[in-house]
Design a protein around this motif. Structure first.
Motif, PDB file in Angstrom:
ATOM      1  N   ARG A 199       0.821  -1.204   0.000  1.00 22.32           N
ATOM      2  CA  ARG A 199       0.000   0.000   0.000  1.00 22.32           C
ATOM      3  C   ARG A 199       0.861   1.262   0.000  1.00 22.32           C
ATOM      4  O   ARG A 199       0.328   2.356  -0.149  1.00 22.32           O
ATOM      5  CB  ARG A 199      -0.916  -0.017   1.234  1.00 22.32           C
ATOM      6  CG  ARG A 199      -2.075   0.955   1.227  1.00 22.32           C
ATOM      7  CD  ARG A 199      -2.985   0.849   0.022  1.00 22.32           C
ATOM      8  NE  ARG A 199      -4.347   1.272   0.310  1.00 22.32           N
ATOM      9  CZ  ARG A 199      -5.263   1.503  -0.629  1.00 22.32           C
ATOM     10  NH1 ARG A 199      -4.974   1.363  -1.911  1.00 22.32           N
ATOM     11  NH2 ARG A 199      -6.486   1.874  -0.290  1.00 22.32           N
ATOM     12  N   CYS A 200       2.181   1.121   0.191  1.00 25.07           N
ATOM     13  CA  CYS A 200       3.021   2.310   0.367  1.00 25.07           C
ATOM     14  C   CYS A 200       3.738   2.767  -0.900  1.00 25.07           C
ATOM     15  O   CYS A 200       3.876   3.959  -1.130  1.00 25.07           O
ATOM     16  CB  CYS A 200       4.114   2.053   1.410  1.00 25.07           C
ATOM     17  SG  CYS A 200       3.562   1.828   3.087  1.00 25.07           S
ATOM     18  N   THR A 201       4.283   1.850  -1.665  1.00 22.89           N
ATOM     19  CA  THR A 201       5.286   2.216  -2.678  1.00 22.89           C
ATOM     20  C   THR A 201       4.718   2.484  -4.053  1.00 22.89           C
ATOM     21  O   THR A 201       5.461   2.934  -4.937  1.00 22.89           O
ATOM     22  CB  THR A 201       6.326   1.098  -2.850  1.00 22.89           C
ATOM     23  OG1 THR A 201       5.649  -0.062  -3.373  1.00 22.89           O
ATOM     24  CG2 THR A 201       6.992   0.738  -1.532  1.00 22.89           C
ATOM     25  N   GLY A 202       3.450   2.152  -4.281  1.00 27.38           N
ATOM     26  CA  GLY A 202       2.939   2.232  -5.648  1.00 27.38           C
ATOM     27  C   GLY A 202       3.661   1.269  -6.577  1.00 27.38           C
ATOM     28  O   GLY A 202       3.549   1.368  -7.792  1.00 27.38           O
ATOM     29  N   TYR A 203       4.409   0.342  -5.987  1.00 36.23           N
ATOM     30  CA  TYR A 203       5.105  -0.773  -6.659  1.00 36.23           C
ATOM     31  C   TYR A 203       6.314  -0.358  -7.487  1.00 36.23           C
ATOM     32  O   TYR A 203       7.111  -1.215  -7.884  1.00 36.23           O
ATOM     33  CB  TYR A 203       4.138  -1.602  -7.531  1.00 36.23           C
ATOM     34  CG  TYR A 203       2.999  -2.216  -6.756  1.00 36.23           C
ATOM     35  CD1 TYR A 203       3.189  -3.347  -5.982  1.00 36.23           C
ATOM     36  CD2 TYR A 203       1.733  -1.633  -6.757  1.00 36.23           C
ATOM     37  CE1 TYR A 203       2.151  -3.914  -5.248  1.00 36.23           C
ATOM     38  CE2 TYR A 203       0.684  -2.192  -6.026  1.00 36.23           C
ATOM     39  CZ  TYR A 203       0.900  -3.334  -5.281  1.00 36.23           C
ATOM     40  OH  TYR A 203      -0.129  -3.876  -4.558  1.00 36.23           O
ATOM     41  N   HIS A 204       6.444   0.926  -7.805  1.00 38.39           N
ATOM     42  CA  HIS A 204       7.507   1.392  -8.700  1.00 38.39           C
ATOM     43  C   HIS A 204       8.870   0.852  -8.265  1.00 38.39           C
ATOM     44  O   HIS A 204       9.572   0.183  -9.035  1.00 38.39           O
ATOM     45  CB  HIS A 204       7.501   2.927  -8.690  1.00 38.39           C
ATOM     46  CG  HIS A 204       8.497   3.592  -9.584  1.00 38.39           C
ATOM     47  ND1 HIS A 204       8.132   4.275 -10.731  1.00 38.39           N
ATOM     48  CD2 HIS A 204       9.842   3.689  -9.519  1.00 38.39           C
ATOM     49  CE1 HIS A 204       9.209   4.769 -11.312  1.00 38.39           C
ATOM     50  NE2 HIS A 204      10.261   4.429 -10.594  1.00 38.39           N
TER      51      HIS A 204
END
Lengths: 787, 161
Positions: free
Chosen positions: B136-141
């Motif tokens: 939920r934190c990194t935006g997966y990038h």
């Protein structure tokens, strides 16, 4: 070469080693000797009268320690609301009692109706099955418009209606505002929904209450963004405990996004029950419980009207919003649709007349409160959508229309009470056009069309009020707390430093960034500085981490405390070198007498402070420890421009995000790597809101999307690599670091860009679609295309 | 209660469990290996991914008794012998592939399983493989970037740190 330490560097995060090796210390990783476990029996109906509860069979079940019902909490206070909003007639908001455990009425699915404490969690769950209820169902109030009808069932019988407040902001003169619309050359109107969301940090909430008969002290371990706030609210308003007898500890916190700001019933329960049971009581939320007990976010229904003159200048803006409060008022709930939303309705534009009308509504749903952005995403979404619609109606270029109406002179006093101290919206738009390669869009669209896809480009601007908040201003607006923060800088005898801060990271990397600042100011290695946070027993009274406030407010307190340290250290250095302290300079950890080669090192001064044999004791106390409380003079105003490119599959309505570009102005930046990461995460959540996420209730008040199987969280293949730029920097003018905060921008700025892009794609395919409500699921997009 | 024995991170481990005890609970509560996190109750989030006999498994989907005799690897056993971060862990730190850290153990364990089968995955293959791991934190990038970097691919052209 970028420097590898200090302000502006991107050192690797200190937190990471423990998180990457499984050595993090989250609340659920903590167990207290002899602890019991609580299972909360939660309502499975939205609205009912509790006729009776029979816990006698359950109490006889194996391992049961004690069973609690609402009657056990009749003598304690309700959960308080931290903000009192005054309505358009000067009356206070309607404020119902918010019990720890439902007493005579159930008001939302998920509300606690009984609590079973047992030796093991399994025993507590098994015993809860044996509790018997007699309930009389009442009609559920779910839809906001229906809730406001004259004959609506009331969520709270003791209130006059389901209206919490009816609020007007900006220009309250209806006739003057109407006159502006009557004389407009063009008016664009848009009705839209800002979909209800669940924050869903990956770590569910946990609370462990403990009580010592030996010292009469309580300890609460909890998943909180602001342990001091929890202690104050729980002690002063709910349990009536003296604060000095209660310690609240939030260890590593696995994400929050607002949902771990609020004081929740489970925290007060575990604290209360620990004494009542004579042993520690632990609760770990399941995800299923989280969906029906964590405060939700957003849930606005809005009509917005924008008036323009014949030259496409914005002349007036009027909004009418209904905002869902849920069944009770959560900690900051009433401030979100009012002052965190209405004050942002001017956006980046010099619209002279703005009127914001908001009705907040009680319904039989989970309480709604701040979620990443909190009011500002709702403001940005409606404003940037109506501008896009206006551009389309007028045949104007959406970028040019925005540019033409930008505020360009600062400070700028908006018609909705804020004074933007600084900014450069032209610069961020210029940067965005470059980062997003606007010039190359036509070729990319042609390529998509060759593949049978519709390609759309969407843009929007945003501004936020962050660095929350100046206490005197929010006090006038109804806040029942100050919003300063605090830091204590404790220099040890050998020169290392512990900084105790009121902010509390839950993913933001404060353990890395805060020492960057202190080490930079003194000129010592960052490894000599650590922060301490998340423990009321160790840190000064600070208000915690939310509202993109940590570096802007708590960081400023830390700077002020470090300045005091440096001033005192210079006096000690002056004494050691027999010079005037006005002549002492500090650079790279060395104190020198200006214009001479005399110097003493940081470590020598620190040691002298604690071993004051040669020391001006008659003028100066020994030791080197200073505290500062910092109350900001104004909000900070991060701003920027975002662009999204989508492909829409015309056969299925499936939207895919092909590019997402962000140009942000956060003022000065401490750690660019972490700032990029904050923006990425916000973009992921904003794209989630735009395309995937929706907390859907049925007409009986059942939450239909109450698990990760039903609530569509963004996954890795739902999002692209993002292009993020924050090279446009207009430093904040009123805090010592010139910082603005970056935590919420991505979530605030991204949803309108996505929706604008999808509308653009559909229009390019000859579909006359002007709006689709979020989330833009394939079904909704397909229906709009074929409607 | 029944006795269960397995090898965890190369060491023999055993304990008494109920039939309904999940592997995730056994690791956390009986063995004190709290690096394996529980973020949901529907086997969606992937915070509890461990390796069982070399395969990535969500530890909440498996009963402890089903792991009888198995070789189990958790996040606690991933670092190099000298205690330094392994290749994947180091890439996550280098590329800021974690924020709150709660999903991280599962991400690292999933990434390890992916790279074992596919040593040079494309961006699309990584995103597809992480379908069962929520962050939920990194935006997966930076997670995707870190996994590409851990596989030895040049990530310098991917925007931003």
């Amino acid at each position: 070469m970028p420097k590898d330490q200090g302000i502006g560097a991107s050192p690797k995060r200190r937190e990471d080693v423990r998180f990457l090796t499984g050595a993090g210390n989250y609340t659920d990783d903590i167990n207290v000797n002899g602890q019991a476990y609580v299972h909360f029996l939660r309502a499975d109906v939205a609205h009912a009268t509790i006729n009776s509860i029979d816990t006698s069979a359950a109490a006889e079940m194996p391992g049961v320690v004690k069973i609690f019902t609402g009657a056990d909490f009749a003598e304690v206070g309700g959960i308080p609301c931290g903000w009192g909003v005054t309505d358009r007639h000067g009356n206070p908001q309607q404020e119902p009692r918010h019990p720890i455990i439902a007493h005579d009425t159930i008001r939302h699915v998920g509300e606690i109706v009984a609590a079973v404490v047992a030796d093991t969690l399994e025993q507590a769950r098994d015993a809860a099955e044996a509790i018997e209820f007699s309930l009389s169902d009442k009609p559920a109030v779910v839809d906001m418009a229906a809730a406001l009808a004259e004959d609506a069932t009331k969520v709270h019988e003791d209130l006059t209606s389901n209206l919490c407040y009816d609020w007007v902001f900006g220009n309250p003169d209806d006739d003057a505002v109407q006159a502006a619309f009557d004389s407009a050359a063009h008016v664009t109107t848009l009705e839209l929904v800002n979909n209800r969301l669940v924050a869903n940090p990956m770590e569910p909430r946990v609370a462990i209450g403990d009580y010592s008969r030996a010292t009469d002290e309580y300890t609460l371990h909890t998943t909180s963004q602001n342990p001091h706030v929890i202690r104050l609210l729980m002690c002063a308003f709910v349990l009536g405990l003296p604060e000095h007898k209660v310690r609240v500890i939030a260890p590593d916190v696995g994400g929050g996004f607002g949902s771990k700001i609020f004081h929740y019933a489970e925290e007060a329960f575990c604290t209360f029950a620990a004494k009542a049971c004579g042993r520690a009581v632990k609760w770990t939320s399941t995800r299923a419980e989280a969906f029906i007990s964590d405060a939700h976010g957003r849930d606005h229904v809005t009509k917005i009207e924008l008036a323009l003159d014949g030259d496409n200048n914005f002349t007036a803006l009027r909004t009418n919003t209904m905002a869902n409060m849920g069944a009770y008022l959560s900690t900051f709930s009433t401030s979100v649709p009012s002052y965190l939303h209405g004050t942002l309705m001017a956006g980046n534009y010099k619209t002279p007349i703005v009127q914001v009308n908001v009705k907040t509504v009680f319904t039989n749903t989970v309480p709604v409160d701040a979620y990443r952005g909190a009011g500002r995403p709702e403001a940005t979404f409606q404003l940037e959508r109506v501008i896009d619609k206006a551009a389309r109606e007028l045949g104007a270029d959406p970028i040019a229309l925005r540019r033409q109406n930008f505020i360009t002179e600062f400070p700028y006093e908006t018609p909705v009470a804020l004074t933007y101290d600084t900014g450069d919206y032209v610069a961020t738009m210029d940067k965005l056009e470059q980062v997003a390669d606007v010039a190359g869009f036509a070729a990319r669209r042609a390529e998509s069309e060759k593949n049978g896809k519709l390609r759309g480009f969407g843009i929007n601007c945003y501004i936020e009020a962050c660095g929350i908040a100046p206490s005197n201003i929010v006090g006038m607006l109804g806040a029942r707390a100050g919003l300063y923060d605090a830091a204590t800088v404790r220099v040890n005898a050998t020169g290392s430093i512990s900084v105790m801060v009121g902010a509390h990271a839950h993913g933001q990397g404060h353990e890395t960034t805060f020492p960057q600042v202190v080490a930079d100011m003194i000129g010592i290695d960052e490894s000599m500085v650590d922060i301490v946070h998340g423990d009321t027993g160790r840190v000064p009274f600070g208000m915690g981490t939310y509202g993109s406030r940590s570096i802007a407010v708590c960081g400023s307190a830390m700077v002020r405390a470090t300045e005091k340290i440096i001033a005192k250290a210079k006096k000690i250095a002056a004494h050691l070198m027999e010079a005037s302290d006005a002549d002492i300079e500090l650079k790279d950890g060395q104190f020198t007498v200006a214009g001479t080669d005399k110097s003493v090192a940081w470590g020598d001064v620190c040691l002298t402070a604690y071993v004051p044999h040669n020391y001006p004791l008659e003028e100066l106390e020994p030791g080197l420890e200073e505290t500062a409380f910092y109350d900001p003079a104004n909000f900070t105003y991060p701003a920027g421009a975002y662009a999204c490119e989508v492909e829409v599959d015309p056969d299925t309505g499936k939207v895919s995000i092909e590019r997402f570009s962000a140009a942000d102005d956060f003022g000065n930046i401490i750690n660019p790597m972490i700032v990029d990461g904050q923006v990425h995460g916000g973009l992921g959540q904003g794209i989630g809101q735009a395309l995937l996420e929706n907390a859907a209730y049925d007409e009986d008040g059942q939450l239909l999307s109450a698990s990760f199987m039903d609530y569509a969280m963004p996954r890795a293949d739902d999002v692209p690599f993002y292009q993020v730029d924050h090279s446009c920097q207009t430093p904040c003018t009123h805090n010592p670091l010139g910082v603005k905060g970056c935590g919420e921008a991505g979530a605030i700025g991204s949803p309108p860009a996505v929706v604008n892009a999808v509308i653009d794609a559909l229009q390019s395919g000859g579909k006359n679609v002007t709006h689709i409500d979020m989330p833009l699921s394939p079904a909704r997009v397909w229906a709009a295309m074929n409607g | 209660m029944a006795k269960v024995s397995m090898t965890v991170n190369g060491k023999a481990a055993s304990g008494d469990v109920e039939g309904r005890t999940l592997l995730s609970s056994f690791l956390r509560d009986s063995l004190g290996l709290t690096g394996t996190h529980v973020g949901c109750d529907t086997s969606q989030c992937g915070a509890c991914v461990v390796h069982v006999d070399g395969k990535a498994v969500k530890a909440c989907t498996m009963l402890a008794l089903e792991a009888e005799g198995a070789e189990v690897a958790t996040i606690e056993g991933q670092a190099n012998a000298d205690g330094s971060l392994n290749n994947i862990q180091q890439a996550f730190q280098d590329h800021h592939g974690l924020q709150c850290g709660f999903c991280t153990p599962g991400m690292v364990m999933s990434a390890a399983a992916l790279l074992k089968d596919n040593p040079k995955p494309t961006e699309a293959e990584i995103r597809d493989y992480l379908e069962g791991n929520l962050c939920r934190c990194t935006g997966y990038h930076n997670i995707v970037k870190a996994i590409m970097a851990a596989s030895g691919q040049d990530v310098s052209s991917i925007a931003a740190e």
